[in-house]
Enzyme design. Structure first.
Site, PDB file in Angstrom:
ATOM      1  N   GLY A  45     -15.622  -7.422 -10.233  1.00 36.17           N
ATOM      2  CA  GLY A  45     -16.052  -8.227  -9.021  1.00 36.17           C
ATOM      3  C   GLY A  45     -17.183  -7.433  -8.459  1.00 36.17           C
ATOM      4  O   GLY A  45     -17.270  -6.174  -8.434  1.00 36.17           O
ATOM      5  N   GLN A  50     -24.115  -5.280  -2.918  1.00 34.15           N
ATOM      6  CA  GLN A  50     -23.855  -3.875  -3.700  1.00 34.15           C
ATOM      7  C   GLN A  50     -25.408  -3.813  -4.621  1.00 34.15           C
ATOM      8  O   GLN A  50     -25.429  -2.552  -5.314  1.00 34.15           O
ATOM      9  CB  GLN A  50     -22.670  -4.050  -4.575  1.00 34.15           C
ATOM     10  CG  GLN A  50     -21.328  -3.965  -3.531  1.00 34.15           C
ATOM     11  CD  GLN A  50     -20.132  -3.991  -4.465  1.00 34.15           C
ATOM     12  OE1 GLN A  50     -19.739  -5.184  -4.703  1.00 34.15           O
ATOM     13  NE2 GLN A  50     -19.819  -2.812  -4.780  1.00 34.15           N
ATOM     14  N   CYS A  95     -13.846   0.617  -5.773  1.00 32.03           N
ATOM     15  CA  CYS A  95     -15.046  -0.226  -5.475  1.00 32.03           C
ATOM     16  C   CYS A  95     -16.273   0.667  -6.212  1.00 32.03           C
ATOM     17  O   CYS A  95     -16.300   1.952  -6.127  1.00 32.03           O
ATOM     18  CB  CYS A  95     -15.288  -0.146  -3.865  1.00 32.03           C
ATOM     19  SG  CYS A  95     -16.963  -1.118  -3.228  1.00 32.03           S
ATOM     20  N   LEU A  96     -17.092  -0.197  -6.617  1.00 31.44           N
ATOM     21  CA  LEU A  96     -18.291   0.574  -7.522  1.00 31.44           C
ATOM     22  C   LEU A  96     -19.130   1.120  -6.591  1.00 31.44           C
ATOM     23  O   LEU A  96     -19.860   1.860  -6.897  1.00 31.44           O
ATOM     24  CB  LEU A  96     -18.916  -0.556  -8.258  1.00 31.44           C
ATOM     25  CG  LEU A  96     -18.300  -1.293  -9.394  1.00 31.44           C
ATOM     26  CD1 LEU A  96     -18.933  -2.494  -9.949  1.00 31.44           C
ATOM     27  CD2 LEU A  96     -17.758  -0.332 -10.457  1.00 31.44           C
ATOM     28  N   HIS A 137     -11.934  -8.878  -1.523  1.00 26.31           N
ATOM     29  CA  HIS A 137     -12.420  -7.704  -1.515  1.00 26.31           C
ATOM     30  C   HIS A 137     -14.052  -7.757  -1.634  1.00 26.31           C
ATOM     31  O   HIS A 137     -14.646  -7.491  -0.860  1.00 26.31           O
ATOM     32  CB  HIS A 137     -12.293  -6.818  -2.637  1.00 26.31           C
ATOM     33  CG  HIS A 137     -13.109  -5.528  -2.934  1.00 26.31           C
ATOM     34  ND1 HIS A 137     -12.129  -4.044  -2.918  1.00 26.31           N
ATOM     35  CD2 HIS A 137     -14.329  -5.100  -3.178  1.00 26.31           C
ATOM     36  CE1 HIS A 137     -13.121  -3.302  -2.999  1.00 26.31           C
ATOM     37  NE2 HIS A 137     -14.383  -3.911  -3.198  1.00 26.31           N
ATOM     38  N   GLU A 138     -14.403  -9.006  -2.331  1.00 27.52           N
ATOM     39  CA  GLU A 138     -15.956  -9.153  -2.390  1.00 27.52           C
ATOM     40  C   GLU A 138     -16.344 -10.026  -1.333  1.00 27.52           C
ATOM     41  O   GLU A 138     -17.571  -9.676  -0.761  1.00 27.52           O
ATOM     42  CB  GLU A 138     -16.073  -9.886  -3.815  1.00 27.52           C
ATOM     43  CG  GLU A 138     -15.544  -9.111  -5.007  1.00 27.52           C
ATOM     44  CD  GLU A 138     -16.175  -7.730  -5.208  1.00 27.52           C
ATOM     45  OE1 GLU A 138     -17.369  -7.611  -4.671  1.00 27.52           O
ATOM     46  OE2 GLU A 138     -15.657  -6.873  -5.747  1.00 27.52           O
ATOM     47  N   HIS A 141     -17.194  -7.861   1.271  1.00 27.07           N
ATOM     48  CA  HIS A 141     -18.503  -7.164   1.271  1.00 27.07           C
ATOM     49  C   HIS A 141     -19.653  -7.881   1.992  1.00 27.07           C
ATOM     50  O   HIS A 141     -20.495  -7.422   2.432  1.00 27.07           O
ATOM     51  CB  HIS A 141     -18.915  -6.945  -0.331  1.00 27.07           C
ATOM     52  CG  HIS A 141     -18.372  -5.526  -1.013  1.00 27.07           C
ATOM     53  ND1 HIS A 141     -18.820  -4.307  -0.218  1.00 27.07           N
ATOM     54  CD2 HIS A 141     -17.780  -5.481  -1.963  1.00 27.07           C
ATOM     55  CE1 HIS A 141     -17.999  -3.295  -1.019  1.00 27.07           C
ATOM     56  NE2 HIS A 141     -17.640  -4.049  -2.204  1.00 27.07           N
TER      57      HIS A 141
HETATM   58 ZN    ZN Z   1     -16.350  -3.094  -3.660  1.00 25.63          ZN
END
Ligand code: ZN
Length: 187
Positions: A45, A50, A95-96, A137-138, A141
């Site tokens: 995701g 991001q 998380c990236l 989660h996304e 963000h």
């Molecule tokens: Zn994340």
């Protein structure tokens, strides 16, 4: 095109996304680039902030996971959660934008999400399990929320040193291109 991923504690990751009201070539290209960037980083995701864009857009693809066999890749514009299940479940998230840190997070097991597709047609998805997890989660963000904001203060205090290091840009282990804010790199 693969875009660099913005890491904690870049200010854009605390900013709220701006709704998408028209589909421009820039928006279509952003969607393509976000998929490419997510795949290259082995993520499931990714949210637009991001990659440094404040558009309210997320991409999700869980096909490579145990739970994802019949779930197509998704691109959601202006997503919002309109219903949650009472049942909550715990799951380890990463998380990236926060490389090297994983934490158990409790979230509702099922969510209903309304969003617009890439033609700005309204859509609705009922998700459970991993898909519901990634969507939450996304969508967080897009509100400027990290997964570790949703753990207990005690557990978060155990993370403090790791987050400090990441914030200062010390020993970042990242196999993908990234942007690190220099704003906070000072003693
Ligand atoms: Zn994340």
């Amino acid at each position: 095109m693969i875009l660099p991923i913005y890491l904690y504690n870049h200010p854009i990751l605390r900013q709220k996304a701006i709704p998408i009201r028209s589909i421009t070539p820039e928006i279509v290209t952003l969607a393509e680039n976000m998929f490419e960037t997510m795949y290259q980083a082995n993520g499931i995701g990714l949210a637009a902030n991001q990659v440094g864009q404040r558009h309210a857009m997320i991409v999700v693809d869980i096909r490579d996971t145990d739970e994802g066999n019949d779930t197509p890749p998704l691109c959601l514009l202006n997503p919002r959660i309109i219903a949650y299940s009472d049942k909550q479940v715990e799951y380890e998230e990463g998380c990236l934008s926060v490389p090297g840190i994983r934490e158990l997070v409790v979230r509702p097991d099922q969510v209903t999400v309304e969003y617009d597709d890439l033609e700005l047609h309204p859509q609705r998805i009922e998700a459970e399990g991993l898909l519901a997890r990634v969507l939450q989660h996304e969508i967080d963000h897009l509100q400027g929320i990290y997964f570790f904001d949703r753990i207990s203060p005690l557990r978060r205090s155990f993370l403090r040193n790791k987050l400090k290091k990441l914030e200062r840009g010390i020993a970042i282990e990242c196999a993908y291109p990234y942007v690190h804010s220099s704003v906070n790199v000072e003693q």
